[in-house]
Design an enzyme around this catalytic site. Sequence first.
Site, PDB file in Angstrom:
ATOM      1  N   GLU A  94       0.796  -1.203  -0.001  1.00 12.13           N
ATOM      2  CA  GLU A  94      -0.003  -0.109   0.008  1.00 12.13           C
ATOM      3  C   GLU A  94       0.729   1.339  -0.019  1.00 12.13           C
ATOM      4  OE1 GLU A  94      -2.563  -0.761   3.178  1.00 12.13           O
ATOM      5  OE2 GLU A  94      -3.880  -2.079   1.992  1.00 12.13           O
ATOM      6  N   CYS A 107       3.504   8.588   1.064  1.00 14.84           N
ATOM      7  CA  CYS A 107       4.000   7.609   1.966  1.00 14.84           C
ATOM      8  C   CYS A 107       4.241   6.377   1.384  1.00 14.84           C
ATOM      9  CB  CYS A 107       2.898   7.427   3.197  1.00 14.84           C
ATOM     10  SG  CYS A 107       3.312   6.298   4.334  1.00 14.84           S
ATOM     11  N   CYS A 114       6.332  -7.062   6.955  1.00 10.75           N
ATOM     12  CA  CYS A 114       7.623  -6.426   7.579  1.00 10.75           C
ATOM     13  C   CYS A 114       8.059  -7.522   8.365  1.00 10.75           C
ATOM     14  CB  CYS A 114       6.884  -5.349   8.577  1.00 10.75           C
ATOM     15  SG  CYS A 114       8.276  -4.528   9.360  1.00 10.75           S
ATOM     16  N   CYS A 118       6.336  -4.788  15.701  1.00 10.22           N
ATOM     17  CA  CYS A 118       5.774  -3.745  16.497  1.00 10.22           C
ATOM     18  C   CYS A 118       4.421  -3.973  16.848  1.00 10.22           C
ATOM     19  CB  CYS A 118       5.930  -2.286  15.952  1.00 10.22           C
ATOM     20  SG  CYS A 118       7.463  -2.081  15.299  1.00 10.22           S
ATOM     21  N   CYS A 121       1.211  -2.182  15.267  1.00  6.63           N
ATOM     22  CA  CYS A 121       1.250  -2.091  13.943  1.00  6.63           C
ATOM     23  C   CYS A 121       0.500  -3.057  13.248  1.00  6.63           C
ATOM     24  CB  CYS A 121       2.469  -1.787  13.433  1.00  6.63           C
ATOM     25  SG  CYS A 121       2.678  -1.619  11.576  1.00  6.63           S
ATOM     26  N   GLY A 165       7.010  -2.174   5.898  1.00  4.29           N
ATOM     27  CA  GLY A 165       8.080  -2.566   6.043  1.00  4.29           C
ATOM     28  C   GLY A 165       9.118  -1.570   6.833  1.00  4.29           C
ATOM     29  N   SER A 197      12.193   6.860   7.342  1.00  2.00           N
ATOM     30  CA  SER A 197      11.731   6.508   8.742  1.00  2.00           C
ATOM     31  C   SER A 197      11.873   5.108   9.309  1.00  2.00           C
ATOM     32  CB  SER A 197      10.306   6.595   9.070  1.00  2.00           C
ATOM     33  OG  SER A 197       9.975   6.363  10.387  1.00  2.00           O
ATOM     34  N   LEU A 221      10.463   6.266  17.687  1.00  2.00           N
ATOM     35  CA  LEU A 221      11.057   5.778  19.039  1.00  2.00           C
ATOM     36  C   LEU A 221       9.945   5.252  20.263  1.00  2.00           C
ATOM     37  CD1 LEU A 221      13.568   6.209  20.712  1.00  2.00           C
ATOM     38  CD2 LEU A 221      12.996   8.429  21.267  1.00  2.00           C
ATOM     39  N   ASN A 296      -4.031   5.785  15.525  1.00  2.32           N
ATOM     40  CA  ASN A 296      -5.393   5.136  14.965  1.00  2.32           C
ATOM     41  C   ASN A 296      -5.621   3.705  15.537  1.00  2.32           C
ATOM     42  OD1 ASN A 296      -5.982   7.490  13.111  1.00  2.32           O
ATOM     43  ND2 ASN A 296      -3.935   6.775  12.554  1.00  2.32           N
ATOM     44  N   CYS A 339      -1.061   6.321   9.907  1.00  3.06           N
ATOM     45  CA  CYS A 339       0.008   5.650  10.517  1.00  3.06           C
ATOM     46  C   CYS A 339      -0.545   4.480  11.155  1.00  3.06           C
ATOM     47  CB  CYS A 339       0.760   6.490  11.240  1.00  3.06           C
ATOM     48  SG  CYS A 339       1.704   7.830  10.736  1.00  3.06           S
TER      49      CYS A 339
HETATM   50  S1  SF4 Z   1       5.736   0.169  12.590  1.00  4.32           S
HETATM   51 FE1  SF4 Z   1       7.280  -0.222  10.877  1.00  4.32          FE
HETATM   52  S2  SF4 Z   1       8.814  -1.205  11.462  1.00  4.32           S
HETATM   53 FE2  SF4 Z   1       7.244  -1.716  13.013  1.00  4.32          FE
HETATM   54  S3  SF4 Z   1       6.009  -3.886  12.212  1.00  4.32           S
HETATM   55 FE3  SF4 Z   1       4.976  -1.749  11.700  1.00  4.32          FE
HETATM   56  S4  SF4 Z   1       5.864  -1.527   9.436  1.00  4.32           S
HETATM   57 FE4  SF4 Z   1       7.435  -2.820  10.494  1.00  4.32          FE
END
Ligand code: SF4
Length: 346
Positions: A94, A107, A114, A118, A121, A165, A197, A221, A296, A339
């Site tokens: 995407e 973006c 990925c 995280c 995410c 990613g 980033s 961070l 979000n 995001c």
């Molecule tokens: S925040 Fe970025 S690095 Fe972390 S899992 Fe999601 S896409 Fe990957």
Amino acid sequence: MTAKKKDIRALTKEQLRDFFVENGDKAFRGNQVYEWLWHKAAHSFNDMTSLSKATRQMLDDNFVINHIEVDTMQRSNDGTIKNAIKLHDGLIVESVLIPTETRTTACVSSQVGCSLDCKFCATARLKRMRNLNADEIYDQVVAIDKQSRLYHNHKLSNIVFMGMGEPLMNYNNVIKAIDKITSPEGLGMAARRITVSTSGVPKIIKKMADDEVRFNLAVSLHSAIEEVRTSIMPFNATFPLKDLREALEYWYEKTKRKVTYEYVVWNGINDRKEDINALVEFCKYIPCKVNLIEYNPIDDGEFQQASERAINNYISNLEMNDIVVNVRRSRGKDIDAACGQLANKS
Ligand code: SF4
């Protein structure tokens, strides 16, 4: 069985020139084709109208142009456009166009899924299937530039590597793509308009400094306390904050360029006074600014946006310590383009 044709965009300009010389034509023809492939972003040999039919046929007999396609496009009420991009092997990533009053930002994604994990995410829920090639990254920018011109009447002004990613886990292809994006033979965009980033891969941050890259560096961070960061970004156990800090000091020493810290404040996770104090201390190591990003929720689980009060506490403490802080409102929420929401739902 016929041999598989090679993707022509894997060739350098010199290799293209050699190809034409080996086939009895002029080396200059390689320059022309190179311009069609990158500057004019042609996706078919037939589009290369300054070449003879015979030359186009010869190219078609020997090569393919692997390219992306915009599979679906969703437009948000706020003008944000989210694209599901189909790669030549059918996989989907995407990319998002984010317009504001003064600029349009692409973006872009760097991996399918990925490599990292995280907890907050949506992309992390898709396992990493493969890295994107440089041309697949480049094509996303070309596609979004077209949308910017069509829907917002001006060319794309900025690029952020904040899609799917971890860009530093696909460093070589990201660098190749940025070289093409910034080259006059490609899109000719200024490197200072590009931000990579990362979640923080210390070794590669140092390599970027050694490579004297010209684009901006942002680090997601989210916590400056080792245990808290490891609990939300488990790879922090492998790349701890002390190594990240050392790499960022190296970056600043070599490049003299500020780093942006991306930071989300979550309810009950990093909204305490000690979290704020740790961030303030971390910010003192090198010149930096902080982007507090609106979150979000991807579900109704443990990650929920912190209260206004907690966010205001962050802002006042950072400002009191002369640290520049911006609050970034998320865009495209109604189409899951904000995001942390990129997860190929379509
Ligand atoms: S925040 Fe970025 S690095 Fe972390 S899992 Fe999601 S896409 Fe990957």
